[in-house]
Design a protein around this motif. Structure first.
Motif, PDB file in Angstrom:
ATOM      1  N   LEU A   1       6.973  27.131  90.475  1.00  0.00           N
ATOM      2  CA  LEU A   1       6.311  27.661  91.663  1.00  0.00           C
ATOM      3  C   LEU A   1       5.167  26.746  92.096  1.00  0.00           C
ATOM      4  N   HIS A   2       4.970  26.632  93.411  1.00  0.00           N
ATOM      5  CA  HIS A   2       3.861  25.829  93.919  1.00  0.00           C
ATOM      6  C   HIS A   2       2.997  26.648  94.870  1.00  0.00           C
ATOM      7  N   CYS A   3       1.734  26.232  94.997  1.00  0.00           N
ATOM      8  CA  CYS A   3       0.822  26.858  95.962  1.00  0.00           C
ATOM      9  C   CYS A   3       0.128  25.806  96.807  1.00  0.00           C
ATOM     10  N   ASN A   4       0.512  24.549  96.611  1.00  0.00           N
ATOM     11  CA  ASN A   4       0.008  23.425  97.404  1.00  0.00           C
ATOM     12  C   ASN A   4       1.051  22.315  97.286  1.00  0.00           C
ATOM     13  N   GLY A   5       0.682  21.065  97.572  1.00  0.00           N
ATOM     14  CA  GLY A   5       1.654  19.990  97.543  1.00  0.00           C
ATOM     15  C   GLY A   5       2.174  19.614  96.169  1.00  0.00           C
ATOM     16  N   ARG A   6       1.413  19.905  95.124  1.00  0.00           N
ATOM     17  CA  ARG A   6       1.886  19.588  93.768  1.00  0.00           C
ATOM     18  C   ARG A   6       3.194  20.329  93.521  1.00  0.00           C
ATOM     19  N   HIS A   7       4.180  19.630  92.977  1.00  0.00           N
ATOM     20  CA  HIS A   7       5.525  20.206  92.848  1.00  0.00           C
ATOM     21  C   HIS A   7       5.516  21.584  92.223  1.00  0.00           C
ATOM     22  N   HIS A   8       4.761  21.761  91.156  1.00  0.00           N
ATOM     23  CA  HIS A   8       4.552  23.120  90.645  1.00  0.00           C
ATOM     24  C   HIS A   8       3.174  23.228  90.009  1.00  0.00           C
ATOM     25  N   THR A   9       2.573  24.373  90.236  1.00  0.00           N
ATOM     26  CA  THR A   9       1.299  24.709  89.615  1.00  0.00           C
ATOM     27  C   THR A   9       1.527  25.596  88.401  1.00  0.00           C
ATOM     28  N   VAL A  10       2.586  26.388  88.455  1.00  0.00           N
ATOM     29  CA  VAL A  10       2.937  27.238  87.312  1.00  0.00           C
ATOM     30  C   VAL A  10       4.457  27.334  87.250  1.00  0.00           C
ATOM     31  N   ALA A  11       4.965  27.421  86.039  1.00  0.00           N
ATOM     32  CA  ALA A  11       6.390  27.635  85.821  1.00  0.00           C
ATOM     33  C   ALA A  11       6.540  28.639  84.698  1.00  0.00           C
ATOM     34  N   PHE A  12       7.708  29.279  84.662  1.00  0.00           N
ATOM     35  CA  PHE A  12       7.947  30.332  83.672  1.00  0.00           C
ATOM     36  C   PHE A  12       9.306  30.153  83.030  1.00  0.00           C
ATOM     37  N   GLY A  13       9.340  30.408  81.730  1.00  0.00           N
ATOM     38  CA  GLY A  13      10.592  30.435  80.997  1.00  0.00           C
ATOM     39  C   GLY A  13      10.474  31.392  79.834  1.00  0.00           C
ATOM     40  N   ASP A  14      11.592  31.982  79.436  1.00  0.00           N
ATOM     41  CA  ASP A  14      11.577  32.909  78.304  1.00  0.00           C
ATOM     42  C   ASP A  14      11.922  32.137  77.041  1.00  0.00           C
ATOM     43  N   LEU A  15      11.021  31.263  76.639  1.00  0.00           N
ATOM     44  CA  LEU A  15      11.254  30.368  75.516  1.00  0.00           C
ATOM     45  C   LEU A  15      10.832  31.031  74.210  1.00  0.00           C
ATOM     46  N   PRO A  16      11.424  30.609  73.089  1.00  0.00           N
ATOM     47  CA  PRO A  16      11.102  31.233  71.796  1.00  0.00           C
ATOM     48  C   PRO A  16       9.755  30.760  71.242  1.00  0.00           C
ATOM     49  N   SER A  17       8.689  31.319  71.761  1.00  0.00           N
ATOM     50  CA  SER A  17       7.343  30.962  71.305  1.00  0.00           C
ATOM     51  C   SER A  17       6.467  32.207  71.344  1.00  0.00           C
ATOM     52  N   PRO A  18       5.615  32.389  70.336  1.00  0.00           N
ATOM     53  CA  PRO A  18       4.721  33.549  70.355  1.00  0.00           C
ATOM     54  C   PRO A  18       3.519  33.369  71.274  1.00  0.00           C
ATOM     55  N   LYS A  19       3.307  32.156  71.775  1.00  0.00           N
ATOM     56  CA  LYS A  19       2.113  31.878  72.569  1.00  0.00           C
ATOM     57  C   LYS A  19       2.318  32.262  74.032  1.00  0.00           C
ATOM     58  N   ARG A  20       1.211  32.352  74.748  1.00  0.00           N
ATOM     59  CA  ARG A  20       1.265  32.631  76.181  1.00  0.00           C
ATOM     60  C   ARG A  20       1.662  31.384  76.974  1.00  0.00           C
ATOM     61  N   THR A  21       1.255  30.222  76.465  1.00  0.00           N
ATOM     62  CA  THR A  21       1.473  28.980  77.190  1.00  0.00           C
ATOM     63  C   THR A  21       2.348  28.037  76.395  1.00  0.00           C
ATOM     64  N   HIS A  22       3.223  27.326  77.092  1.00  0.00           N
ATOM     65  CA  HIS A  22       3.992  26.258  76.455  1.00  0.00           C
ATOM     66  C   HIS A  22       3.238  24.933  76.567  1.00  0.00           C
TER      67      HIS A  22
ATOM     68  N   LEU B   1       5.897  14.304  92.001  1.00  0.00           N
ATOM     69  CA  LEU B   1       6.344  14.470  93.386  1.00  0.00           C
ATOM     70  C   LEU B   1       5.425  15.420  94.162  1.00  0.00           C
ATOM     71  N   ILE B   2       5.226  15.105  95.438  1.00  0.00           N
ATOM     72  CA  ILE B   2       4.470  15.972  96.341  1.00  0.00           C
ATOM     73  C   ILE B   2       5.454  16.646  97.297  1.00  0.00           C
ATOM     74  N   ILE B   3       5.358  17.955  97.403  1.00  0.00           N
ATOM     75  CA  ILE B   3       6.273  18.721  98.240  1.00  0.00           C
ATOM     76  C   ILE B   3       5.867  18.664  99.712  1.00  0.00           C
ATOM     77  N   ASP B   4       6.842  18.409 100.566  1.00  0.00           N
ATOM     78  CA  ASP B   4       6.676  18.521 102.010  1.00  0.00           C
ATOM     79  C   ASP B   4       7.317  19.851 102.419  1.00  0.00           C
ATOM     80  N   GLU B   5       6.500  20.817 102.772  1.00  0.00           N
ATOM     81  CA  GLU B   5       7.005  22.156 103.075  1.00  0.00           C
ATOM     82  C   GLU B   5       8.012  22.151 104.231  1.00  0.00           C
TER      83      GLU B   5
END
Length: 310
Positions: free
Chosen positions: A190-211, A269-273
């Motif tokens: 997911l992006h909220c500006n030109g940066r390709h993504h600011t946050v991404a999500f996956g259901d990975l096998p980790s006990p932590k909040r962040t990968h 990469l920078i996204i062009d909306e």
């Protein structure tokens, strides 16, 4: 518009402050911001801080600060959240001072992650300086970087309702790759500006909040020199040098002293909306990004010039 415009800062609770300071400053090339009662802050640009490190047992992400453009947009976003049934708490003056922002409201995402919506993230009183970098870190309109968070069984529909419908993120793309028979990696970016993504999500096998958290540098040589510093320090790697097919980031992944990773990259990469099309890709890596153990096995099995195995 009542949506977030960039990732302003992250807060980590760590069990080893000295190890973290060495890792961030000496290996990654960040600048120590200031020492606080419970830890320290780290700078990657002109802002007072981008990372806030506090001492504690979690060894994980404890908060993410998203910047909203101005007070009116923040008020509108808070009103929108409350109308959607999301609990919103206004931070007091002490919290705003600690985060070095003008105003702050706290909400929680569907995975239980603390989200701080802020305006007016302050600049530092001195220019950014790194004793290690040839260039600098890429921030500006793209914010501090990006992070990949763990969904922990929360449905995609649920967390997209929060991040897209409420906070105003847009989907960049999706990657679905079968890593092994019956083992599928399925991530959404997911992006909220030109940066390709600011946050991404996956259901990975980790006990932590962040990968991982990604920091990007302006000079490709700094990826190589940071790679060497981490290797010389015997800092464990998650993945060797490689490139992603979606954001085109040339990077490596190194484990922090807390066990989650930092992606250290160049050339994102920078996204062009106006022209961007959401796609589903079938691989996480264009090349490289191999686990170091696999690389070690390949090198050990390779014959020497005289034809003998190592």
């Amino acid at each position: 518009m009542s949506h977030v415009k960039e990732l302003g800062y992250v807060v980590y609770e760590v069990s080893g402050l000295a190890d973290w300071e060495h890792f961030a400053v000496e290996l990654l090339g960040m600048q120590l911001g200031e020492r606080t009662e419970g830890g320290f802050t780290l700078r990657t640009d002109e802002k007072a801080h981008r990372w806030i490190v506090t001492e504690g047992p979690a060894d994980d992400l404890t908060a993410t600060g998203y910047v909203v453009s101005d007070a009116a947009a923040l008020d509108a976003l808070v009103e929108k959240a409350r109308a959607a049934g999301v609990e919103v708490t206004e931070g007091d003056g002490a919290l705003a001072a600690a985060r070095k922002v003008e105003r702050i409201f706290v909400i929680t995402d569907p995975m239980g992650n603390r989200i701080e919506l802020v305006t007016g993230l302050a600049d530092a009183g001195t220019p950014f300086e790194s004793a290690k970098l040839l260039g600098g870190f890429v921030t500006g309109a793209g914010g501090a970087g990006h992070q990949v968070l763990l969904a922990h069984g929360v449905s995609r529909e649920t967390y997209l309702g929060f991040y897209v419908d409420l906070l105003g993120f847009k989907v960049s793309d999706i990657i679905v790759e079968e890593m092994a028979p019956g083992v599928v990696a399925d991530l959404i970016f997911l992006h909220c500006n030109g940066r390709h993504h600011t946050v991404a999500f996956g259901d990975l096998p980790s006990p932590k909040r962040t990968h991982h958290f990604m920091v990007e540098v302006t000079d490709i040589r700094d990826v190589g020199t940071a790679y060497d510093r981490c290797m010389d320090a015997a800092q464990p790697f998650e993945m060797t040098l490689g490139m992603h097919p979606n954001d085109h980031m040339f990077s490596f992944y190194v484990f922090t002293p807390s066990g989650f990773s930092v992606e250290y990259g160049w050339g994102g990469l920078i996204i062009d909306e106006e022209t961007w099309e959401v796609k589903t890709l079938d691989r996480l890596h264009s090349w490289g990004h191999r686990p170091p153990g696999v690389v070690a096995e390949l090198l050990a099995a390779a014959p020497t010039p005289n034809g003998e195995a190592h």
